[in-house]
Write a protein that holds these residues in place. Sequence first.
Motif, mmCIF file in Angstrom:
data_model
loop_
_atom_site.group_PDB
_atom_site.id
_atom_site.type_symbol
_atom_site.label_atom_id
_atom_site.label_comp_id
_atom_site.label_asym_id
_atom_site.label_seq_id
_atom_site.Cartn_x
_atom_site.Cartn_y
_atom_site.Cartn_z
ATOM 1 N N GLY A 44 0.824 -1.192 0.000
ATOM 2 C CA GLY A 44 0.000 0.000 0.000
ATOM 3 C C GLY A 44 0.863 1.250 0.000
ATOM 4 N N PHE A 45 0.220 2.395 0.009
ATOM 5 C CA PHE A 45 0.953 3.658 -0.061
ATOM 6 C C PHE A 45 1.766 3.901 1.203
ATOM 7 N N CYS A 46 1.142 3.740 2.353
ATOM 8 C CA CYS A 46 1.807 4.105 3.617
ATOM 9 C C CYS A 46 2.968 3.187 3.950
ATOM 10 N N GLU A 47 2.708 1.904 4.058
ATOM 11 C CA GLU A 47 3.781 0.969 4.387
ATOM 12 C C GLU A 47 4.786 0.873 3.245
ATOM 13 N N GLY A 48 4.306 1.055 2.007
ATOM 14 C CA GLY A 48 5.226 1.035 0.880
ATOM 15 C C GLY A 48 6.290 2.099 1.008
ATOM 16 N N TYR A 49 5.873 3.315 1.371
ATOM 17 C CA TYR A 49 6.847 4.385 1.570
ATOM 18 C C TYR A 49 7.664 4.171 2.837
ATOM 19 N N ASN A 50 7.039 3.718 3.903
ATOM 20 C CA ASN A 50 7.792 3.509 5.144
ATOM 21 C C ASN A 50 8.917 2.494 4.946
ATOM 22 N N TRP A 51 8.607 1.383 4.271
ATOM 23 C CA TRP A 51 9.621 0.360 4.017
ATOM 24 C C TRP A 51 10.718 0.886 3.100
ATOM 25 N N ALA A 52 10.321 1.670 2.099
ATOM 26 C CA ALA A 52 11.314 2.180 1.156
ATOM 27 C C ALA A 52 12.223 3.218 1.794
ATOM 28 N N LEU A 53 11.632 4.168 2.510
ATOM 29 C CA LEU A 53 12.418 5.288 3.023
ATOM 30 C C LEU A 53 13.365 4.888 4.145
ATOM 31 N N GLN B 211 15.309 2.633 3.858
ATOM 32 C CA GLN B 211 16.484 2.183 3.125
ATOM 33 C C GLN B 211 17.165 3.322 2.358
ATOM 34 N N VAL B 212 16.701 4.555 2.576
ATOM 35 C CA VAL B 212 17.211 5.700 1.831
ATOM 36 C C VAL B 212 17.855 6.689 2.788
ATOM 37 N N GLU B 213 19.112 7.043 2.522
ATOM 38 C CA GLU B 213 19.808 8.061 3.305
ATOM 39 C C GLU B 213 19.766 9.376 2.535
ATOM 40 N N ALA B 214 19.158 10.391 3.109
ATOM 41 C CA ALA B 214 19.051 11.687 2.436
ATOM 42 C C ALA B 214 18.731 12.751 3.472
ATOM 43 N N THR B 215 18.895 14.001 3.075
ATOM 44 C CA THR B 215 18.456 15.119 3.915
ATOM 45 C C THR B 215 16.978 15.384 3.708
ATOM 46 N N TYR B 216 16.543 15.276 2.445
ATOM 47 C CA TYR B 216 15.144 15.494 2.098
ATOM 48 C C TYR B 216 14.629 14.330 1.268
ATOM 49 N N TYR B 217 13.415 13.894 1.583
ATOM 50 C CA TYR B 217 12.701 12.951 0.737
ATOM 51 C C TYR B 217 11.682 13.738 -0.086
ATOM 52 N N ALA C 16 9.041 21.166 8.120
ATOM 53 C CA ALA C 16 9.220 19.727 7.955
ATOM 54 C C ALA C 16 8.673 19.237 6.631
ATOM 55 N N VAL C 17 7.632 19.920 6.116
ATOM 56 C CA VAL C 17 6.921 19.455 4.930
ATOM 57 C C VAL C 17 6.635 20.648 4.023
ATOM 58 N N CYS C 18 6.727 20.417 2.705
ATOM 59 C CA CYS C 18 6.396 21.486 1.756
ATOM 60 C C CYS C 18 5.909 20.861 0.458
ATOM 61 N N GLN C 19 5.005 21.550 -0.224
ATOM 62 C CA GLN C 19 4.546 21.090 -1.531
ATOM 63 C C GLN C 19 4.592 22.223 -2.547
ATOM 64 N N PRO C 20 4.736 21.881 -3.842
ATOM 65 C CA PRO C 20 4.636 22.890 -4.894
ATOM 66 C C PRO C 20 3.175 23.079 -5.314
ATOM 67 N N LYS C 21 2.963 23.934 -6.286
ATOM 68 C CA LYS C 21 1.649 24.095 -6.903
ATOM 69 C C LYS C 21 1.359 22.851 -7.737
ATOM 70 N N ILE C 22 0.142 22.326 -7.628
ATOM 71 C CA ILE C 22 -0.231 21.122 -8.356
ATOM 72 C C ILE C 22 -1.234 21.493 -9.445
ATOM 73 N N ILE C 23 -0.811 21.349 -10.701
ATOM 74 C CA ILE C 23 -1.622 21.702 -11.862
ATOM 75 C C ILE C 23 -2.095 20.414 -12.554
ATOM 76 N N ALA D 103 12.688 14.520 10.269
ATOM 77 C CA ALA D 103 11.336 14.694 10.798
ATOM 78 C C ALA D 103 10.474 13.476 10.460
ATOM 79 N N TYR D 104 10.638 12.961 9.246
ATOM 80 C CA TYR D 104 9.881 11.766 8.841
ATOM 81 C C TYR D 104 10.157 10.608 9.798
ATOM 82 N N LYS D 105 11.428 10.430 10.103
ATOM 83 C CA LYS D 105 11.807 9.344 11.006
ATOM 84 C C LYS D 105 11.332 9.600 12.425
ATOM 85 N N ALA D 106 11.464 10.843 12.892
ATOM 86 C CA ALA D 106 11.060 11.163 14.260
ATOM 87 C C ALA D 106 9.557 10.978 14.462
ATOM 88 N N LEU D 107 8.778 11.224 13.424
ATOM 89 C CA LEU D 107 7.320 11.119 13.514
ATOM 90 C C LEU D 107 6.810 9.711 13.217
#
Length: 340
Positions: free
Chosen positions: A69-78, A80-86, A114-121, A182-186
């Motif tokens: 699913g979307f939630c666990e899919g991202y949790n499992w993936a992230l 395994q990812v080392e980054a400053t921003y996802y 902690a979170v930001c989005q662009p304009k979605i067209i 922040a993603y990890k802390a939350l």
Amino acid sequence: MAYSPTHTAIVILNWNGLKFLQEFLPSVVAHSAGCEVIVADNASTDGSVAFLQEHFPQVRLILHPENYGFCEGYNWALCQVEATYYVLLNSDVAVPQGWTQPIIDLMEADAVIAVCQPKIISQQHPGLFEYAGAGGGMLDALGYPYCRGRLFETLEEDRGQYDDVQEIFWATGACMFVRADAYKALGGLEPAFFAHMEEIDFCWRAKNAGYKVLYNGQSAVYHVGGGTLHKSNPRKTYLNFRNGLALLYKNIPSRELFSTMMLRVLLDWVAALRMVLAGQKKDAKAVLKAHRDLLRNRSYWQSRRQAQRQKGSFPDMPGVYRGSIVWQYFVRQKRTVREL
């Protein structure tokens, strides 16, 4: 692999989205200089993995053994990812050159974001905002989500009215920049949600923890929307109504919980009745099933602890409209955010 202090990882979660990868991944790879592009695959069976291995060897693949699913899919993936921003990016999104820079610059300037989005067209109708995110996500006093640029099914034309930088309540999961620590802390996205409204829950928890959620209209992306689960699908109706109530139950302060939940349940029943009258009996059944399953799912009951940290009143939080968008839209016939 050594990462710079501002390393950005763009992570696309895929499940049988071969046609979207073929159409949109080239723009992500070409227009995201300096970013690592990753596809996390939820056990697709449509040839997605073979396509990526043959045509995009530079894209890192993370393979899940089943559809999480979307939630666990991202949790499992992230994890395994080392980054400053996802960057959580849907597979049905086209991006222009330099789309990440305005948002990364904004987040670099303020560590509380902690979170930001662009304009979605809309990708199909570039003159219009897209349903999932538009000009930044908001909530009304009863917890109904809406966006600047979108009230229910009404989409505004993009005339530059939301080319600003604005604190919002929630950022869309279709294109959500998240500070990795922040993603990890939350604790990541709420697994019990599976999909839909998980980004609102995450942003609410981020706000409770003292972070900011922002919108930056200086960056824009183009989203198809409904690519994996169309809005007319009763499954989507079920997830939206179940998670809409779970969102409130998890996060709203105790002093406001009973009255808000009772009003929402009543309005859900009214919505189900309208579906029956419109001949949408499967959707009406999905609403009732959503209520039943919410009561049965103990994981929601156990997660109330997060709400107890919230200070002040929910309607006073940034990004909350103190009235009812249901009343304004269906009774007073208001069609844009600026009319509220």
